[in-house]
Design an enzyme around this catalytic site. Structure first.
Site, short mmCIF file in Angstrom:
data_model
loop_
_atom_site.label_atom_id
_atom_site.label_comp_id
_atom_site.label_asym_id
_atom_site.label_seq_id
_atom_site.Cartn_x
_atom_site.Cartn_y
_atom_site.Cartn_z
N LYS A 288 0.86 -1.19 0.00
CA LYS A 288 0.00 0.00 0.00
C LYS A 288 0.88 1.23 0.00
CE LYS A 288 -4.10 1.81 0.25
NZ LYS A 288 -3.63 2.67 -0.87
N LYS B 269 4.90 2.12 8.17
CA LYS B 269 3.71 2.89 8.53
C LYS B 269 2.48 1.98 8.66
CE LYS B 269 3.50 6.75 6.22
NZ LYS B 269 3.15 7.74 5.17
N LYS C 248 5.21 2.06 -3.13
CA LYS C 248 5.18 3.47 -3.53
C LYS C 248 5.43 3.56 -5.02
CE LYS C 248 4.89 7.57 -1.47
NZ LYS C 248 4.24 7.85 -0.18
N ASN D 20 -2.15 19.98 0.53
CA ASN D 20 -3.32 19.33 1.14
C ASN D 20 -3.17 19.20 2.65
OD1 ASN D 20 -5.45 17.59 1.76
ND2 ASN D 20 -4.38 15.79 0.99
N SER E 173 -7.40 5.14 3.80
CA SER E 173 -7.32 4.34 2.57
C SER E 173 -7.74 2.90 2.85
CB SER E 173 -5.89 4.33 2.03
OG SER E 173 -5.65 5.45 1.23
N1 GLU Z 1 0.60 8.91 0.31
C1 GLU Z 1 0.11 8.65 1.64
C2 GLU Z 1 1.25 8.24 2.56
O1 GLU Z 1 2.39 8.51 2.30
C3 GLU Z 1 -1.06 7.69 1.65
C4 GLU Z 1 -0.81 6.33 1.06
C5 GLU Z 1 -2.05 5.48 0.91
O2 GLU Z 1 -3.14 5.92 1.27
O3 GLU Z 1 -1.90 4.35 0.45
O4 GLU Z 1 1.03 7.71 3.61
#
Ligand code: GLU
Length: 419
Positions: A67, A91, A103, A218, A346
């Site tokens: 993710k 994370k 990513k 954002n 998400s």
């Molecule tokens: N881009 C966000 C992050 O760095 C969200 C990633 C997601 O929702 O998968 O955590």
């Protein structure tokens, strides 16, 4: 961007020293599971053809599908995306989501493209990586300079390629395409919850604490509003073009109105203009880097005069700057905790799509709060129990979950007699 990956590896090594880990797990986390670099040929509005480099890295999927977001930025590189995918792995484990880390990104400056060109880049990128993503494999989302509109093009393109409706392949979608209420504010909402939960611990009993926010996209802009509503003085904000300052606290709504109208903080009539870099050196209770990685580095870390730093951006403080800030007594609340609200919502969106359901804004708000508060307290507890800085405690907490999962997939050293 090589330093980013080195920093990520160094923090991993530091955390390993404080966690109870098997050698197998450490070995497995050294290299990403899969990395793809693609070329995206795009027909420009003037008829010429340009190719853009795109990347998708699936760092680890032991705890579930990878993710992580997709960013559009001219400096996107394989190393950057790999480091960010590595962080996503921690994370998602930190928040105990059933996901691994991934990513992606495209090396492009979206501000130089027309909307039609941006759509062709977005669709071309998904076409190029369509085989390595999927609801059970790797689930992209928004990140720097990508938004709902981009996710909408992408999920539509994926559906066309696979000839089926597959909303759970991407999160951060527009509501009519299976998005979830509150995803767009989720990063700021999560950051605010972490700040509220840790304020007493890191700031003590401060009346109307002051904050300086670097980055007014954002997350930074929405967090400024939440803090101002909660009685904070947001004394300075900056973006890539300018900075504004008011020691009594800026009128955040007016600053945001200017940014929305003009696209930048340049010429903002609120407060007084400040040199962009001066924001980092202001004497404030909290400094909140919310832009890109590496904003606070060896050469400017000595200027920081804040009591605490909340990392809303991913990786805004380099490992060398960490040590300088630590020596100066500046506390750091780490990115993988502070900005985890985005990926947590998400997860809700992914569940919603897989169940063919619709969640309400209230359900999202309650479940986000429950999760963020629980994991923030767990990190603080671990920091106390093992006498660790919050960053190391967050890594250790995540790492122990990750390695438990890895060991459960079959670590011979743990093989017993059954029973
Ligand atoms: N881009 C966000 C992050 O760095 C969200 C990633 C997601 O929702 O998968 O955590």
């Amino acid at each position: 961007m090589r330093h980013l990956l080195e920093d990520a590896e160094q923090r991993f090594r530091e955390a390993c020293e404080h966690a109870d880990l098997s050698d197998d797990a450490i070995q497995r986390l050294r290299i990403p599971e899969a990395s793809l670099k693609v070329s995206i040929p795009v027909r420009m509005d003037d008829g010429s053809l340009r190719t853009f480099a795109g990347y998708r890295v699936r760092y680890d999927s032991t705890r579930g599908p990878a993710k992580g977001g997709i960013r559009f930025h001219p400096k996107v590189s394989a190393d950057e995306v790999t480091a960010l995918a590595f962080w996503m792995t921690f994370k998602t484990a930190l928040m105990d989501l059933p996901f691994g880390g991934g990513k992606g990104g495209v090396a492009v400056d979206p501000k130089q493209l027309s909307v039609a060109e941006l759509e062709r880049v977005s669709r071309g990128y998904i076409a190029a990586i369509a085989d390595v993503i999927g609801p059970d494999l790797d689930v992209p989302a928004t990140d720097v300079a990508t938004n709902e509109l981009v996710m909408g093009w992408m999920v539509h393109e994926y559906g066309k390629i696979h000839r089926r409706h597959e909303p759970a392949v991407i999160t951060g979608k527009p509501l009519p395409l299976g998005g979830i209420p509150g995803r767009w504010t989720a990063t700021a909402d999560g950051s605010f919850l972490v700040i509220r939960e840790l304020a007493d611990r890191v700031l003590g009993d401060t009346d109307a604490p002051s904050a300086a926010i670097q980055g007014f996209g954002n997350a930074g802009a929405q967090l400024a509003t939440l803090l101002a509503e909660d009685g904070w003085r947001v004394v300075a904000v900056s973006d890539s073009s300018a900075a504004v300052h008011d020691a009594d606290g800026l009128d955040v709504a007016a600053v945001r109105a200017h940014k929305d109208d003009t696209g930048s903080l340049a010429g903002c009539p609120v407060g007084e203009e400040l040199d962009r870099d001066e924001v980092l050196g202001l004497e404030v209770d909290a400094l909140i880097p919310s832009a890109l990685e590496g904003a606070i580095h060896e050469a400017n870390a000595g200027d920081v005069r804040a009591a605490v730093l909340f990392e809303v951006a991913n990786g805004p403080v380099t490992a060398a700057a960490d040590r300088i800030l630590d020596d100066a007594g500046v506390q750091i609340v780490p990115d993988i905790l502070v900005n985890a609200g985005g990926v947590t919502v998400s997860w809700f969106e992914w569940i919603q799509n897989r169940q063919g359901d619709r969640w309400t804004r209230d359900t999202v708000r309650d479940r986000l709060e429950e999760r963020i508060v629980a994991e923030t307290r767990a990190v603080a507890r671990l920091a106390d129990e093992r006498d660790l800085p919050l960053r190391t405690a967050a890594y250790v907490h995540a790492l122990e979950r990750l390695t438990d999962a890895m060991d459960a997939t079959g670590n011979e050293a743990l093989f017993g007699d059954g029973g």
